[in-house]
Design a protein around this motif. Structure first.
Motif, PDB file in Angstrom:
ATOM      1  N   THR A 165      -5.339   1.814 -15.785  1.00  0.00           N
ATOM      2  CA  THR A 165      -5.601   0.572 -15.069  1.00  0.00           C
ATOM      3  C   THR A 165      -4.789   0.552 -13.779  1.00  0.00           C
ATOM      4  OG1 THR A 165      -3.858  -0.557 -16.325  1.00  0.00           O
ATOM      5  CG2 THR A 165      -6.108  -0.689 -17.188  1.00  0.00           C
ATOM      6  N   ILE A 166      -5.115  -0.403 -12.935  1.00  0.00           N
ATOM      7  CA  ILE A 166      -4.458  -0.460 -11.634  1.00  0.00           C
ATOM      8  C   ILE A 166      -4.121  -1.906 -11.295  1.00  0.00           C
ATOM      9  CG2 ILE A 166      -6.697  -0.540 -10.425  1.00  0.00           C
ATOM     10  CD1 ILE A 166      -5.401   1.125  -8.213  1.00  0.00           C
ATOM     11  N   PRO A 167      -2.875  -2.199 -10.894  1.00  0.00           N
ATOM     12  CA  PRO A 167      -2.493  -3.586 -10.579  1.00  0.00           C
ATOM     13  C   PRO A 167      -3.078  -4.050  -9.250  1.00  0.00           C
ATOM     14  CG  PRO A 167      -0.649  -2.107 -10.186  1.00  0.00           C
ATOM     15  CD  PRO A 167      -1.741  -1.276 -10.802  1.00  0.00           C
ATOM     16  N   ASP A 168      -3.155  -5.362  -9.091  1.00  0.00           N
ATOM     17  CA  ASP A 168      -3.731  -5.943  -7.873  1.00  0.00           C
ATOM     18  C   ASP A 168      -2.965  -5.533  -6.621  1.00  0.00           C
ATOM     19  OD1 ASP A 168      -5.674  -7.180  -9.369  1.00  0.00           O
ATOM     20  OD2 ASP A 168      -4.647  -9.118  -9.460  1.00  0.00           O
ATOM     21  N   SER A 169      -1.644  -5.416  -6.741  1.00  0.00           N
ATOM     22  CA  SER A 169      -0.831  -5.059  -5.568  1.00  0.00           C
ATOM     23  C   SER A 169      -1.206  -3.677  -5.036  1.00  0.00           C
ATOM     24  CB  SER A 169       0.657  -5.085  -5.926  1.00  0.00           C
ATOM     25  OG  SER A 169       0.931  -4.211  -7.016  1.00  0.00           O
ATOM     26  N   THR A 170      -1.532  -2.754  -5.939  1.00  0.00           N
ATOM     27  CA  THR A 170      -1.947  -1.416  -5.520  1.00  0.00           C
ATOM     28  C   THR A 170      -3.339  -1.453  -4.909  1.00  0.00           C
ATOM     29  OG1 THR A 170      -0.552  -0.314  -7.151  1.00  0.00           O
ATOM     30  CG2 THR A 170      -2.442   0.920  -6.350  1.00  0.00           C
ATOM     31  N   LEU A 171      -4.218  -2.278  -5.460  1.00  0.00           N
ATOM     32  CA  LEU A 171      -5.562  -2.418  -4.904  1.00  0.00           C
ATOM     33  C   LEU A 171      -5.518  -2.900  -3.459  1.00  0.00           C
ATOM     34  CD1 LEU A 171      -7.649  -3.959  -7.829  1.00  0.00           C
ATOM     35  CD2 LEU A 171      -7.970  -1.726  -6.754  1.00  0.00           C
ATOM     36  N   VAL A 172      -4.598  -3.801  -3.172  1.00  0.00           N
ATOM     37  CA  VAL A 172      -4.466  -4.319  -1.801  1.00  0.00           C
ATOM     38  C   VAL A 172      -4.091  -3.186  -0.841  1.00  0.00           C
ATOM     39  CG1 VAL A 172      -3.077  -5.806  -0.305  1.00  0.00           C
ATOM     40  CG2 VAL A 172      -3.891  -6.669  -2.515  1.00  0.00           C
ATOM     41  N   LEU A 173      -3.141  -2.343  -1.231  1.00  0.00           N
ATOM     42  CA  LEU A 173      -2.729  -1.217  -0.384  1.00  0.00           C
ATOM     43  C   LEU A 173      -3.901  -0.260  -0.147  1.00  0.00           C
ATOM     44  CD1 LEU A 173       0.750  -0.365  -1.981  1.00  0.00           C
ATOM     45  CD2 LEU A 173       0.328  -1.545   0.181  1.00  0.00           C
ATOM     46  N   SER A 174      -4.685  -0.028  -1.184  1.00  0.00           N
ATOM     47  CA  SER A 174      -5.819   0.881  -1.065  1.00  0.00           C
ATOM     48  C   SER A 174      -6.905   0.293  -0.165  1.00  0.00           C
ATOM     49  CB  SER A 174      -6.391   1.193  -2.450  1.00  0.00           C
ATOM     50  OG  SER A 174      -5.415   1.799  -3.255  1.00  0.00           O
ATOM     51  N   GLU A 175      -7.119  -1.005  -0.271  1.00  0.00           N
ATOM     52  CA  GLU A 175      -8.117  -1.658   0.581  1.00  0.00           C
ATOM     53  C   GLU A 175      -7.749  -1.526   2.061  1.00  0.00           C
ATOM     54  OE1 GLU A 175     -10.951  -2.888   0.131  1.00  0.00           O
ATOM     55  OE2 GLU A 175     -11.162  -3.242  -2.011  1.00  0.00           O
ATOM     56  N   LEU A 176      -6.476  -1.616   2.361  1.00  0.00           N
ATOM     57  CA  LEU A 176      -6.024  -1.453   3.749  1.00  0.00           C
ATOM     58  C   LEU A 176      -6.339  -0.047   4.258  1.00  0.00           C
ATOM     59  CD1 LEU A 176      -2.551  -3.266   3.602  1.00  0.00           C
ATOM     60  CD2 LEU A 176      -4.641  -4.085   4.719  1.00  0.00           C
ATOM     61  N   GLU A 177      -6.127   0.953   3.389  1.00  0.00           N
ATOM     62  CA  GLU A 177      -6.425   2.335   3.760  1.00  0.00           C
ATOM     63  C   GLU A 177      -7.923   2.534   3.955  1.00  0.00           C
ATOM     64  OE1 GLU A 177      -5.086   6.222   4.679  1.00  0.00           O
ATOM     65  OE2 GLU A 177      -3.926   4.404   4.236  1.00  0.00           O
ATOM     66  N   ILE A 178      -8.712   1.920   3.110  1.00  0.00           N
ATOM     67  CA  ILE A 178     -10.176   2.019   3.211  1.00  0.00           C
ATOM     68  C   ILE A 178     -10.663   1.410   4.525  1.00  0.00           C
ATOM     69  CG2 ILE A 178     -12.322   1.075   2.239  1.00  0.00           C
ATOM     70  CD1 ILE A 178     -11.067   1.511  -0.548  1.00  0.00           C
ATOM     71  N   LYS A 179     -10.129   0.239   4.880  1.00  0.00           N
ATOM     72  CA  LYS A 179     -10.522  -0.420   6.127  1.00  0.00           C
ATOM     73  C   LYS A 179     -10.064   0.376   7.342  1.00  0.00           C
ATOM     74  CE  LYS A 179     -10.666  -5.126   4.294  1.00  0.00           C
ATOM     75  NZ  LYS A 179     -10.047  -6.485   4.319  1.00  0.00           N
ATOM     76  N   LYS A 180      -8.855   0.926   7.259  1.00  0.00           N
ATOM     77  CA  LYS A 180      -8.317   1.709   8.377  1.00  0.00           C
ATOM     78  C   LYS A 180      -9.196   2.910   8.691  1.00  0.00           C
ATOM     79  CE  LYS A 180      -4.808   4.547   7.912  1.00  0.00           C
ATOM     80  NZ  LYS A 180      -3.440   5.077   7.657  1.00  0.00           N
ATOM     81  N   ASN A 181      -9.760   3.506   7.649  1.00  0.00           N
ATOM     82  CA  ASN A 181     -10.610   4.682   7.830  1.00  0.00           C
ATOM     83  C   ASN A 181     -12.088   4.340   7.989  1.00  0.00           C
ATOM     84  OD1 ASN A 181      -8.982   7.381   7.352  1.00  0.00           O
ATOM     85  ND2 ASN A 181      -8.121   5.852   5.953  1.00  0.00           N
ATOM     86  N   GLN A 182     -12.393   3.025   8.089  1.00  0.00           N
ATOM     87  CA  GLN A 182     -13.767   2.549   8.267  1.00  0.00           C
ATOM     88  C   GLN A 182     -14.704   3.118   7.189  1.00  0.00           C
ATOM     89  OE1 GLN A 182     -14.543   3.673  12.379  1.00  0.00           O
ATOM     90  NE2 GLN A 182     -13.834   1.681  13.087  1.00  0.00           N
ATOM     91  N   LEU A 183     -14.201   3.094   5.993  1.00  0.00           N
ATOM     92  CA  LEU A 183     -14.944   3.610   4.852  1.00  0.00           C
ATOM     93  C   LEU A 183     -15.800   2.493   4.272  1.00  0.00           C
ATOM     94  CD1 LEU A 183     -15.465   5.900   2.881  1.00  0.00           C
ATOM     95  CD2 LEU A 183     -13.378   5.271   1.673  1.00  0.00           C
ATOM     96  N   LYS A 184     -17.090   2.781   4.117  1.00  0.00           N
ATOM     97  CA  LYS A 184     -18.014   1.767   3.617  1.00  0.00           C
ATOM     98  C   LYS A 184     -18.656   2.235   2.319  1.00  0.00           C
ATOM     99  CE  LYS A 184     -19.027   0.156   8.305  1.00  0.00           C
ATOM    100  NZ  LYS A 184     -20.067  -0.019   9.345  1.00  0.00           N
ATOM    101  N   SER A 185     -18.843   1.281   1.428  1.00  0.00           N
ATOM    102  CA  SER A 185     -19.481   1.598   0.145  1.00  0.00           C
ATOM    103  C   SER A 185     -20.996   1.645   0.313  1.00  0.00           C
ATOM    104  CB  SER A 185     -19.108   0.528  -0.896  1.00  0.00           C
ATOM    105  OG  SER A 185     -17.729   0.569  -1.174  1.00  0.00           O
ATOM    106  N   PRO A 186     -21.657   2.417  -0.558  1.00  0.00           N
ATOM    107  CA  PRO A 186     -21.096   3.280  -1.595  1.00  0.00           C
ATOM    108  C   PRO A 186     -20.697   4.640  -1.017  1.00  0.00           C
ATOM    109  CG  PRO A 186     -23.479   3.330  -1.739  1.00  0.00           C
ATOM    110  CD  PRO A 186     -23.144   2.367  -0.633  1.00  0.00           C
TER     111      PRO A 186
END
Length: 295
Positions: free
Chosen positions: A134-155
């Protein structure tokens, strides 16, 4: 990562216990964040270098180990010094076991590690069904920042062509062909994951991809975990990152070649499979993985 089943069993048998794990701290963070261990002890630091030295009641390792009521030591003890140390300390409950099954064995390494619990409890543990980190919310926030920084879009499809050994890496042309078929068929954005030792093979991958591809260089397993769980799927070789993807429940396909043993080292997550370096089998398996998802 493949100690996960052992740790889940220990949590079940000893729910009130504080479980400490001696490991390289960065490698064990996902286990800590999943609440499978209470704390991580840096096993790369002193005094753990004294494990294979003669026992002394006054040395720092003896003082360190006296904190624990029960110990599982995954280390070869060819000269018997580890056993001698623990016995002279008066430790009653301990197991010393090689971390890896014999090479000719058909036993998966996770199952091999479970045997330590049997030696402690004299009971065969029930099979663990829901194997997932499992993954805590605080880690998810850090990952979301990295995803946005790299302009990564789902899927998107996470692709990791590297491994701890170059021999375990699938040929670049094969993994690229498989990945291109999958991203085209399922309308996915390809994302190249570069671990700390993957610069050379990732550069080769980008040169041969034929067009621009987003690359995310990972220095933190915490951030990587959050990126992986956002993936539509994962394609990689026999590596620690592949096991991480598998254990987070990401639809994962791991490619095995002649220098890997999938019987002992195959992924164990609920949505993971392995296959040999075969384009048709890989494509079919990944398609089945994606088709089995509900989202």
């Amino acid at each position: 990562m493949l100690t996960i089943k052992l740790l889940m069993i220990l949590k079940k048998y000893y729910p009130e216990s504080v479980i400490s794990m001696g490991a390289t701290p960065n490698h064990a963070i996902p286990l800590l964040e999943s609440d499978l261990v209470s704390q991580i002890v840096d096993a790369t630091r002193r005094p753990f270098h004294l494990f294979e030295t003669p026992y002394s009641p006054e040395d720092d390792l003896t003082k360190e180990l006296k904190k624990y009521d029960m110990m599982i030591v995954f280390k070869k003890d060819e000269n018997g010094m580890i056993r001698n140390r623990l016995e002279k300390m008066g430790t009653k409950n301990f197991v010393i076991q090689s971390p890896f099954p014999p090479k000719k064995s058909k036993l998966h390494v996770s199952k091999w590690l479970e045997r330590a619990v049997i030696k402690l409890n004299q009971n065969e543990p029930n099979e663990i069904q829901d194997i997932k980190l499992t993954i805590p919310d605080s880690t998810l926030v850090l990952s979301e920042l990295e995803i946005k920084k790299n302009q990564l879009k789902s899927p998107f499809l996470s692709i990791h062509p590297g491994s701890g050994s170059k021999k375990k890496c699938a040929p670049i042309n094969i993994i690229i062909k498989i990945a291109k078929q999958i991203v085209s068929l399922h309308d996915l954005q390809p994302v190249l994951i570069e671990g700390v030792t993957d610069e050379s093979i990732c550069n080769e991958f980008r040169r041969n991809w034929g067009s621009e591809i987003i690359k995310i260089k990972i220095n933190s397993l915490k951030i990587l975990a959050g990126i992986l769980i956002k993936s539509r799927g994962y394609l990689g070789c026999d590596s620690g990152i592949s096991h991480l993807s598998s254990l987070y429940g990401v639809p994962t396909l791991v490619l095995f070649g002649p220098y890997s043993n999938p019987i002992q080292w195959g992924p164990i997550g609920n949505k993971s499979y392995w296959t040999y370096w075969d384009e048709k089998k890989c494509k079919k398996t990944l398609n089945n993985l994606f088709g089995s998802q509900n989202n």
